[in-house]
Scaffold this motif. Structure first.
Motif, PDB file in Angstrom:
ATOM      1  N   SER A   1      -1.746 -74.001   2.907  1.00  0.00           N
ATOM      2  CA  SER A   1      -1.037 -74.856   1.960  1.00  0.00           C
ATOM      3  C   SER A   1      -0.364 -73.968   0.932  1.00  0.00           C
ATOM      4  O   SER A   1      -0.995 -73.118   0.302  1.00  0.00           O
ATOM      5  N   GLU A   2       0.928 -74.162   0.789  1.00  0.00           N
ATOM      6  CA  GLU A   2       1.682 -73.357  -0.140  1.00  0.00           C
ATOM      7  C   GLU A   2       2.385 -74.257  -1.142  1.00  0.00           C
ATOM      8  O   GLU A   2       2.505 -75.456  -0.952  1.00  0.00           O
ATOM      9  N   GLY A   3       2.896 -73.641  -2.210  1.00  0.00           N
ATOM     10  CA  GLY A   3       3.664 -74.382  -3.187  1.00  0.00           C
ATOM     11  C   GLY A   3       2.788 -74.971  -4.262  1.00  0.00           C
ATOM     12  O   GLY A   3       1.663 -74.541  -4.496  1.00  0.00           O
ATOM     13  N   VAL A   4       3.282 -76.024  -4.882  1.00  0.00           N
ATOM     14  CA  VAL A   4       2.600 -76.602  -6.029  1.00  0.00           C
ATOM     15  C   VAL A   4       1.902 -77.879  -5.641  1.00  0.00           C
ATOM     16  O   VAL A   4       2.078 -78.407  -4.559  1.00  0.00           O
ATOM     17  N   ALA A   5       1.094 -78.379  -6.540  1.00  0.00           N
ATOM     18  CA  ALA A   5       0.318 -79.576  -6.254  1.00  0.00           C
ATOM     19  C   ALA A   5       1.221 -80.787  -6.095  1.00  0.00           C
ATOM     20  O   ALA A   5       2.332 -80.843  -6.607  1.00  0.00           O
ATOM     21  N   LYS A   6       0.747 -81.772  -5.385  1.00  0.00           N
ATOM     22  CA  LYS A   6       1.525 -82.977  -5.137  1.00  0.00           C
ATOM     23  C   LYS A   6       1.473 -83.891  -6.357  1.00  0.00           C
ATOM     24  O   LYS A   6       0.477 -83.962  -7.072  1.00  0.00           O
ATOM     25  N   ALA A   7       2.558 -84.654  -6.541  1.00  0.00           N
ATOM     26  CA  ALA A   7       2.603 -85.568  -7.680  1.00  0.00           C
ATOM     27  C   ALA A   7       1.554 -86.655  -7.556  1.00  0.00           C
ATOM     28  O   ALA A   7       1.056 -87.164  -8.547  1.00  0.00           O
ATOM     29  N   GLN A   8       1.192 -87.020  -6.306  1.00  0.00           N
ATOM     30  CA  GLN A   8       0.217 -88.076  -6.105  1.00  0.00           C
ATOM     31  C   GLN A   8      -1.148 -87.707  -6.681  1.00  0.00           C
ATOM     32  O   GLN A   8      -1.992 -88.563  -6.894  1.00  0.00           O
ATOM     33  N   ASP A   9      -1.393 -86.405  -6.912  1.00  0.00           N
ATOM     34  CA  ASP A   9      -2.673 -85.979  -7.442  1.00  0.00           C
ATOM     35  C   ASP A   9      -2.743 -86.129  -8.965  1.00  0.00           C
ATOM     36  O   ASP A   9      -3.797 -85.928  -9.547  1.00  0.00           O
ATOM     37  N   THR A  10      -1.631 -86.409  -9.611  1.00  0.00           N
ATOM     38  CA  THR A  10      -1.624 -86.496 -11.062  1.00  0.00           C
ATOM     39  C   THR A  10      -1.944 -87.918 -11.514  1.00  0.00           C
ATOM     40  O   THR A  10      -2.947 -88.168 -12.151  1.00  0.00           O
ATOM     41  N   GLY A  11      -1.095 -88.859 -11.174  1.00  0.00           N
ATOM     42  CA  GLY A  11      -1.335 -90.247 -11.534  1.00  0.00           C
ATOM     43  C   GLY A  11      -1.253 -90.497 -13.035  1.00  0.00           C
ATOM     44  O   GLY A  11      -0.999 -89.607 -13.840  1.00  0.00           O
ATOM     45  N   CYS A  12      -1.475 -91.750 -13.407  1.00  0.00           N
ATOM     46  CA  CYS A  12      -1.481 -92.163 -14.809  1.00  0.00           C
ATOM     47  C   CYS A  12      -2.865 -92.686 -15.158  1.00  0.00           C
ATOM     48  O   CYS A  12      -3.261 -93.759 -14.677  1.00  0.00           O
ATOM     49  N   PRO A  13      -3.631 -91.984 -15.965  1.00  0.00           N
ATOM     50  CA  PRO A  13      -4.956 -92.491 -16.348  1.00  0.00           C
ATOM     51  C   PRO A  13      -4.828 -93.752 -17.205  1.00  0.00           C
ATOM     52  O   PRO A  13      -3.846 -93.912 -17.931  1.00  0.00           O
ATOM     53  N   PRO A  14      -5.807 -94.652 -17.140  1.00  0.00           N
ATOM     54  CA  PRO A  14      -5.735 -95.888 -17.936  1.00  0.00           C
ATOM     55  C   PRO A  14      -5.638 -95.630 -19.425  1.00  0.00           C
ATOM     56  O   PRO A  14      -4.961 -96.357 -20.151  1.00  0.00           O
ATOM     57  N   THR A  15      -6.328 -94.615 -19.900  1.00  0.00           N
ATOM     58  CA  THR A  15      -6.228 -94.213 -21.304  1.00  0.00           C
ATOM     59  C   THR A  15      -5.794 -92.747 -21.352  1.00  0.00           C
ATOM     60  O   THR A  15      -6.035 -91.986 -20.402  1.00  0.00           O
TER      61      THR A  15
ATOM     62  N   GLN B   1       3.860 -97.556 -15.062  1.00  0.00           N
ATOM     63  CA  GLN B   1       3.863 -96.232 -14.448  1.00  0.00           C
ATOM     64  C   GLN B   1       4.823 -96.206 -13.262  1.00  0.00           C
ATOM     65  O   GLN B   1       5.107 -97.235 -12.643  1.00  0.00           O
ATOM     66  N   GLN B   2       5.310 -95.033 -12.977  1.00  0.00           N
ATOM     67  CA  GLN B   2       6.258 -94.848 -11.870  1.00  0.00           C
ATOM     68  C   GLN B   2       6.157 -93.411 -11.395  1.00  0.00           C
ATOM     69  O   GLN B   2       6.115 -92.481 -12.207  1.00  0.00           O
ATOM     70  N   ASP B   3       6.099 -93.217 -10.078  1.00  0.00           N
ATOM     71  CA  ASP B   3       6.047 -91.859  -9.546  1.00  0.00           C
ATOM     72  C   ASP B   3       7.403 -91.469  -8.965  1.00  0.00           C
ATOM     73  O   ASP B   3       8.131 -92.299  -8.447  1.00  0.00           O
ATOM     74  N   PHE B   4       7.717 -90.185  -9.054  1.00  0.00           N
ATOM     75  CA  PHE B   4       8.992 -89.651  -8.599  1.00  0.00           C
ATOM     76  C   PHE B   4       8.739 -88.392  -7.771  1.00  0.00           C
ATOM     77  O   PHE B   4       7.743 -87.686  -7.967  1.00  0.00           O
ATOM     78  N   ASP B   5       9.668 -88.102  -6.868  1.00  0.00           N
ATOM     79  CA  ASP B   5       9.515 -86.935  -6.003  1.00  0.00           C
ATOM     80  C   ASP B   5       9.939 -85.657  -6.721  1.00  0.00           C
ATOM     81  O   ASP B   5      10.328 -85.662  -7.889  1.00  0.00           O
ATOM     82  N   ALA B   6       9.857 -84.549  -5.983  1.00  0.00           N
ATOM     83  CA  ALA B   6      10.143 -83.244  -6.570  1.00  0.00           C
ATOM     84  C   ALA B   6      11.586 -83.129  -7.060  1.00  0.00           C
ATOM     85  O   ALA B   6      11.853 -82.490  -8.078  1.00  0.00           O
ATOM     86  N   ALA B   7      12.513 -83.759  -6.332  1.00  0.00           N
ATOM     87  CA  ALA B   7      13.917 -83.655  -6.716  1.00  0.00           C
ATOM     88  C   ALA B   7      14.155 -84.277  -8.089  1.00  0.00           C
ATOM     89  O   ALA B   7      14.827 -83.677  -8.949  1.00  0.00           O
ATOM     90  N   VAL B   8      13.606 -85.464  -8.312  1.00  0.00           N
ATOM     91  CA  VAL B   8      13.771 -86.115  -9.617  1.00  0.00           C
ATOM     92  C   VAL B   8      13.041 -85.329 -10.700  1.00  0.00           C
ATOM     93  O   VAL B   8      13.537 -85.175 -11.829  1.00  0.00           O
TER      94      VAL B   8
END
Length: 248
Positions: free
Chosen positions: A93-107, A146-153
């Motif tokens: 696995s190379e590169g940076v972490a995926k955006a799906q691993d970040t998410g928006c915590p409730p608080t 909340q809204q998730d966006f890909d690497a390009a955005v």
């Protein structure tokens, strides 16, 4: 060519042997005959077993060299798959972490922060692979959208922010009481990077200040970056500085 039959060689030899010993007594003749028949039977069994082995190997897709030598063909589909996989280099696995691993915590700490300066701010020169935009209420508490966006955005947002000045001179400067200075809501941009989740805090309400805060630097509030992530339920209905921008 006609198939070679070992019995064609044995027949004349047995007959010649019987003729050479024609003068033997009856028991001796019968013993020789039995021995000859036994040898012929054993030869038949040996050739039958060899033929059966060839058919068995062919039935499972293998290649068997009758005259010797190694076969270059795999003996089964599973062996073929193993051989193909053995030649491939191990993928890491190379590169940076995926955006799906970040998410928006409730608080989020932004709800209790004394100042709008993230402790895990984003270095705008760091590569990013994804983005979660998280809109929080700073007065009543809770995640508003909340809204998730890909690497390009995510890269577009970073590139749009890093060229901004520290302040937008076209925005008004308000004089307000401390109790009304705090914004009622704000947006946290959570970027996925190789070092983990890094943030930019976006302030567009209240009357004290507005802009993009990275923890080490402040960038003025402009509509160009806002248009990239203020979508869906992340888009506020209004805001003190948003209303002053007009084109957000």
């Amino acid at each position: 060519m006609p198939e070679h039959d070992p019995e064609q060689e044995l027949g004349p030899k047995i007959t010649s042997a019987l003729q050479d010993h024609a003068g033997l007594t009856g028991p001796q003749k019968s013993g020789l005959a039995r021995e000859a028949r036994r040898r012929v039977h054993r030869r038949r069994q040996a050739w039958s077993a060899a033929a059966a082995a060839v058919l068995a190997v062919a039935a499972v897709g293998g290649v068997w060299g009758v005259v010797g030598g190694d076969s270059p063909v795999a003996t089964s589909q599973s062996d073929s798959a193993s051989s193909a996989g053995a030649g491939e280099p191990e993928r890491k696995s190379e590169g940076v972490a995926k955006a799906q691993d970040t998410g928006c915590p409730p608080t989020h700490p932004i709800q209790q922060a004394a100042s709008l300066q993230p402790t895990a701010g984003l270095d705008l020169n760091s590569p990013v692979s994804g983005l979660w935009a998280c809109r929080y209420s700073l007065t009543q508490g809770g995640l508003l959208g909340q809204q998730d966006f890909d690497a390009a955005v995510a890269r577009q947002v970073v590139d749009a922010v890093k060229v901004l000045p520290e302040r937008n001179p076209d925005l008004p400067v308000f004089k307000c009481a401390p109790q009304t200075a705090k914004p009622s809501e704000a947006i946290v941009l959570r970027f996925a990077t190789a070092a983990g989740t890094r943030e930019i805090w976006v302030v567009y309400d209240g009357c004290a200040d507005a802009g993009f805060f990275t923890g080490t630097h402040t960038y003025g509030l402009y509509s160009a970056p806002l248009k990239l992530f203020m979508k869906g339920d992340v888009r506020p209905p209004s805001g003190t500085y948003l209303n002053a921008l007009g084109d957000w």
